[in-house]
Structures are given as C-alpha cells and as structure tokens.
Design a protein around this motif. Structure first.
Motif, PDB file in Angstrom:
ATOM      1  N   GLY A  64       0.733  -1.359  -0.121  1.00 47.65           N
ATOM      2  CA  GLY A  64       0.053  -0.157   0.046  1.00 47.65           C
ATOM      3  C   GLY A  64       0.845   1.195   0.095  1.00 47.65           C
ATOM      4  O   GLY A  64       1.049   2.008   0.950  1.00 47.65           O
ATOM      5  N   GLY A  65       1.289   1.888  -1.213  1.00 47.93           N
ATOM      6  CA  GLY A  65       1.863   3.212  -1.461  1.00 47.93           C
ATOM      7  C   GLY A  65       1.062   3.909  -2.432  1.00 47.93           C
ATOM      8  O   GLY A  65       0.606   3.074  -3.500  1.00 47.93           O
ATOM      9  N   ILE A  66       1.743   5.050  -2.664  1.00 48.33           N
ATOM     10  CA  ILE A  66       1.064   5.700  -3.701  1.00 48.33           C
ATOM     11  C   ILE A  66       1.483   5.411  -5.129  1.00 48.33           C
ATOM     12  O   ILE A  66       1.206   5.187  -6.022  1.00 48.33           O
ATOM     13  N   ALA A  67       2.847   4.502  -5.006  1.00 50.02           N
ATOM     14  CA  ALA A  67       3.400   3.951  -6.155  1.00 50.02           C
ATOM     15  C   ALA A  67       2.574   2.736  -6.846  1.00 50.02           C
ATOM     16  O   ALA A  67       2.993   2.176  -7.611  1.00 50.02           O
ATOM     17  N   ALA A  68       1.518   2.099  -5.947  1.00 46.70           N
ATOM     18  CA  ALA A  68       0.820   1.228  -6.324  1.00 46.70           C
ATOM     19  C   ALA A  68       0.349   0.968  -7.985  1.00 46.70           C
ATOM     20  O   ALA A  68       0.301   0.216  -8.388  1.00 46.70           O
ATOM     21  N   TYR A  69      -0.146   2.285  -8.382  1.00 42.19           N
ATOM     22  CA  TYR A  69      -0.696   2.553  -9.468  1.00 42.19           C
ATOM     23  C   TYR A  69       0.489   2.137 -10.655  1.00 42.19           C
ATOM     24  O   TYR A  69       0.051   1.619 -11.701  1.00 42.19           O
ATOM     25  N   LYS A  70       1.633   2.205 -10.429  1.00 45.24           N
ATOM     26  CA  LYS A  70       2.900   1.864 -11.238  1.00 45.24           C
ATOM     27  C   LYS A  70       2.743   0.285 -11.451  1.00 45.24           C
ATOM     28  O   LYS A  70       3.442  -0.307 -12.407  1.00 45.24           O
ATOM     29  N   ALA A  71       2.365  -0.386 -10.356  1.00 47.15           N
ATOM     30  CA  ALA A  71       2.259  -1.839 -10.590  1.00 47.15           C
ATOM     31  C   ALA A  71       1.499  -2.421 -11.797  1.00 47.15           C
ATOM     32  O   ALA A  71       1.958  -3.396 -12.374  1.00 47.15           O
ATOM     33  N   ALA A  72       0.674  -1.334 -12.208  1.00 44.77           N
ATOM     34  CA  ALA A  72      -0.053  -2.024 -13.466  1.00 44.77           C
ATOM     35  C   ALA A  72       0.864  -2.129 -14.860  1.00 44.77           C
ATOM     36  O   ALA A  72       0.774  -2.842 -15.840  1.00 44.77           O
ATOM     37  N   GLU A  73       1.691  -0.935 -14.604  1.00 46.30           N
ATOM     38  CA  GLU A  73       2.716  -0.662 -15.862  1.00 46.30           C
ATOM     39  C   GLU A  73       3.658  -1.794 -15.711  1.00 46.30           C
ATOM     40  O   GLU A  73       3.997  -2.642 -16.678  1.00 46.30           O
ATOM     41  N   LEU A  74       3.935  -2.341 -14.400  1.00 55.33           N
ATOM     42  CA  LEU A  74       4.707  -3.256 -14.288  1.00 55.33           C
ATOM     43  C   LEU A  74       4.401  -4.664 -14.915  1.00 55.33           C
ATOM     44  O   LEU A  74       4.986  -5.385 -15.548  1.00 55.33           O
ATOM     45  N   VAL A  75       2.968  -4.818 -14.342  1.00 55.06           N
ATOM     46  CA  VAL A  75       2.254  -6.086 -14.954  1.00 55.06           C
ATOM     47  C   VAL A  75       2.340  -6.130 -16.427  1.00 55.06           C
ATOM     48  O   VAL A  75       2.675  -7.397 -17.317  1.00 55.06           O
TER      49      VAL A  75
END
Ligand code: PMT
Length: 404
Positions: free
Chosen positions: A9-20
């Motif tokens: 749970g951090g603000i960078a969680a949205y970047k995980a979609a890009e990582l996927v």
C-alpha cells in the motif's frame, strides 16, 4: 512461466499496473497479490482485467467462507507454483514483515511460503527509507538473498525530495529477468551433492563425528534445483529439511557415503563434495555399550578417500568439485588437496574464522582451480552456493558436459 507481483500500500501502487504489462511483454504469466492497504490505492479489478487471473487480497476471500480449505489450498498453490515473487511497491511495513517473518496477510504469508526468488522494489518517504529500522530490515533481506532494486531520488508524493521513489519499471523487469534466467542455466544437468558430517560408531550409543550442520551442502542443493538441475543429495545426518524436489539419499558412515556416491556418480554431470567426511573410524566397533573402566585407548583406521576415488573414476566432461576445510595456510592447503585428490576445483574455507564455516548461515571461501584462486568474500551460504555454481559453469559450458 508464472511470476507473482505483490503490491503493497503506497502511492506507487498504480505503477504496478505498468509493471504487470511490462512483464507480460516478456511472455510471463503474471499473477497479482495485493495487501489490503494497496486496495485503497488501486482496485483489484484493474489487475484482474490486466492479467485475466483472480487477484488475491486476503488470506480468506469472502466468497470462500463456506470452504476455507479450498481457499487455503489455492493460496498454498500460489506459493508453490510461482517462479518469482516481485513486490512493487514494497512499503516499509511489508519489508519489516518479511524481515521479521510475520505472516498476518496473504503477501507476507506468500513470502514465507515460497522458495522462489524474491525481488523487492521499495518505495516510501525519504525519512522512512533512511530510518535505521528500514535499513536493518533491508540488510536482513539482502542476507537472505532477496534482490533489492533500490529506489531512485526525486520529488516524493509526500512533498519531500530525496531517496524513496520507486525505481523505474525497466530496472525492475531487468531484475526479474535476471533471477529467472539465472534459474535455468543448469537445466538438463544432474548434480550430485554430498552434505553433512559422517559418523563412525564406537559402540551402539557413541560415535566420532564433526561439526558439519549440512547447511553448505543443502544450500548448494537448493541453488542447483533453483537453476533447473536434477539434484541427488547424499546426506549424512542433519537437522535440515531437504529441498522439495531433490532426491535425498540418507547415509551415516563414510563407507555408506562412498557406496552411495560410487553407485550414483555415473548419473551426474557435476559432483560436489561438500560433506565433512570422517578421515578415521575405530578399527573395532563394540557391539555393546562400552563401560567406563578407566583410561581408554581406541585404535583408528583411515576411511576411504571418496573424493580421490570419484576423481579417479570420472567420465570425460564430468566436473568434480571438492571442498576443503582448513584452519591454517588455507589456500596453500586447499591447493595441495586440489592436486592430490585430482578434483577440477576445490572450494576452500577457513573454518577457524568466527561466524563462518561450520554450522553458520554464512561462509567465505576461495574457489581454486589449477589456474585460478578466486576470493569469495563472506556472504550467506545461499549466496555462496550461487557464486560457486557461476564459477563451476565457467569451467565448462553445458555442451561439453557428458550426454544424459
Ligand atoms: O555443513 P556446514 O555446517 O554448513 O559446514 C560446511 C563445511 C565447513 C562442512 C563445508 O564448507 C566444507 O568445508 N566441507 C568439506 C569438509 C571436509 O571434509 O574437508 P576436508 O578438507 O577434510 O576434505 C577435503 C575434501 O575431501 C572434501 O570435499 C571432503 O568431502 C572429501 N573427503 C574427505 C575425506 C574422505 N575420507 N573422503 C572425502 O571424500
């Protein structure tokens, strides 16, 4: 190849979609596990849509309440079938849980339950990143062979500037590909490893033994398995759990170890003798427990030198790697054993050094061949095992190893 992305749970969680997406472009089958806090930043539906797989967010999903057993089995399956776990962003909280072995949510449980390599990409406020507690946790994780992709510098979501911003996606993808490629460089090879300390009985209750815990040999077995090898682990008694898929051949005495090694050596492309083998056995073993009757003299006879026998019988292309446990003139004695026993390489370790060698989780060694002496500075036995395989693989490339 299945890879699990853990999102905390951090603000960078949205970047995980890009990582996927970036991992999928590498033809990887990506699954996602989220902490509850992560779901406050990104909806699980985002990842479910991207991956086509159910996203695990809790130990017990609401819909599984009627059948918690199948939920548990599914979760255990996630741990066993993933080839790598990459946690991005990794918050200070999840790093602390990993470092301390807490398992109060699915992601931290998965970390404990999986034997796959783990990569973390931390992201947090600069002061949290710099805090000694976070740095100590990262140190612990590094020692356990977790790959840490450090954060970059820049403006952070909290308004501060400094270190703590999750690193760019290509660096995380590169780290994931690094551990996955690493894993298959022993594919098609059979590695025979000896581990632990042999025991020579004096009577039914006493034996001559040594301080070997088996940790070095088992770390080698694990590393070989991670890298795709079939592993035969010939082990003297230890308190360790053998790696999941290796073939364990339990032995007790030097004679039993010799018989097992000679029986199985033809199957192996690489033979590593990490066991601490008794050099002597009592000439006579008493059938009954010996009584205390005053001073005792025991006559010993030398045991077989398994490494020398194996080296003498080796097939063309087989690699024979010995270990040497020394307490003085370490490299000179190691080199002497290399030549005398006829191995292709010897890993010599100074067992008089504090904190390494027997029974420790850490070790330091010199990798010796007739031509090189490579210093492998102190590290975890798990890391050392991988370094040893890197060196073994440079000795001879797979195409010149014996045919299966
Ligand atoms: O098990 P751990 O607690 O993790 O500790 C690791 C270790 C210190 C045991 C390991 O790193 C190590 O050094 N193993 C080799 C110990 C040893 O027996 O060394 P040595 O110098 O006595 O023997 C040299 C080599 O000959 C070894 O490969 C040994 O397996 C082999 N040998 C020795 C005697 C014998 N009769 N037959 C053999 O094959």
């Amino acid at each position: 190849m299945k890879v699990t992305v853990g999102v905390s749970g951090g603000i960078a969680a949205y970047k995980a979609a890009e990582l996927v997406r970036a991992l999928q472009r590498q033809a990887l089958d990506v699954h996602v596990v989220m902490t509850e806090a992560a779901t406050k930043f990104v909806q699980p539906l985002t990842f479910a849509s991207l991956t086509g797989h159910k996203v695990i967010t809790h130990m017990w999903s609401a819909e599984d309440n009627s059948d918690n057993l199948s939920s548990a089995i599914e979760h255990i399956d996630a741990a066993q079938t993933t080839e790598a776990l990459v946690v991005a962003p990794a918050t200070a909280d999840i790093l602390a849980k990993f470092a301390h072995g807490l398992a109060d949510d699915f992601l931290s449980t998965l970390y404990l339950a999986t034997t796959a390599p783990v990569i973390v990409a931390p992201a947090m406020n600069v002061n949290m990143w710099n805090h000694p507690a976070t740095q100590a946790n990262l140190e612990t994780l590094g020692q356990r062979n977790v790959t840490i992709v450090p954060p970059g510098d820049g403006y952070l979501a909290c308004g501060m500037q400094g270190s703590g911003r999750m690193t760019e996606i290509p660096a995380i993808v590169e780290a994931v590909l690094g551990v996955l490629n690493h894993r298959n460089d022993l594919q098609g090879q059979t590695v025979l490893i000896t581990a632990g300390g042999t025991r020579e009985a004096l009577d039914p209750v006493r034996f001559l033994g040594n301080r070997s815990s088996g940790k070095m040999g088992y770390a080698l077995a694990e590393a070989a398995e991670r890298r795709g090898a079939r592993v035969i682990l010939i082990s003297a008694p230890t308190a360790l759990r053998p790696p999941a898929n290796c073939e364990l051949v339990p032995v007790v005495t030097t004679g039993e170890m010799r018989d097992a090694v000679l029986r199985r050596m033809d199957e192996a492309n690489i033979i590593i003798k990490a066991a601490a083998v008794a050099d002597y056995r009592p000439r006579i073993k008493s059938d009954q427990k010996m009584k205390r009757t005053g001073p005792l003299t025991v006559e010993f006879e030398p045991t077989e030198d398994i490494l020398s026998e194996v080296a003498a019988r080796k097939h063309p292309g087989q690699l024979i790697i010995g270990f040497a446990a020394e307490t003085e003139n370490v490299v000179a004695h190691g080199r002497d054993k290399l030549l005398r026993k006829g191995a292709d390489a010897i890993v010599v370790n100074d067992v008089s050094r504090e904190g390494v060698g027997f029974d420790s989780d850490r070790n330091a060694a010199t990798f010796l061949t007739p031509h090189i002496a490579l210093d492998l500075q102190e590290m975890s036995k798990r890391q050392l095992a991988d370094r040893i395989f890197e060196e073994i693989l440079t000795l001879r490339r797979p195409q010149s190893l014996v045919a299966e």
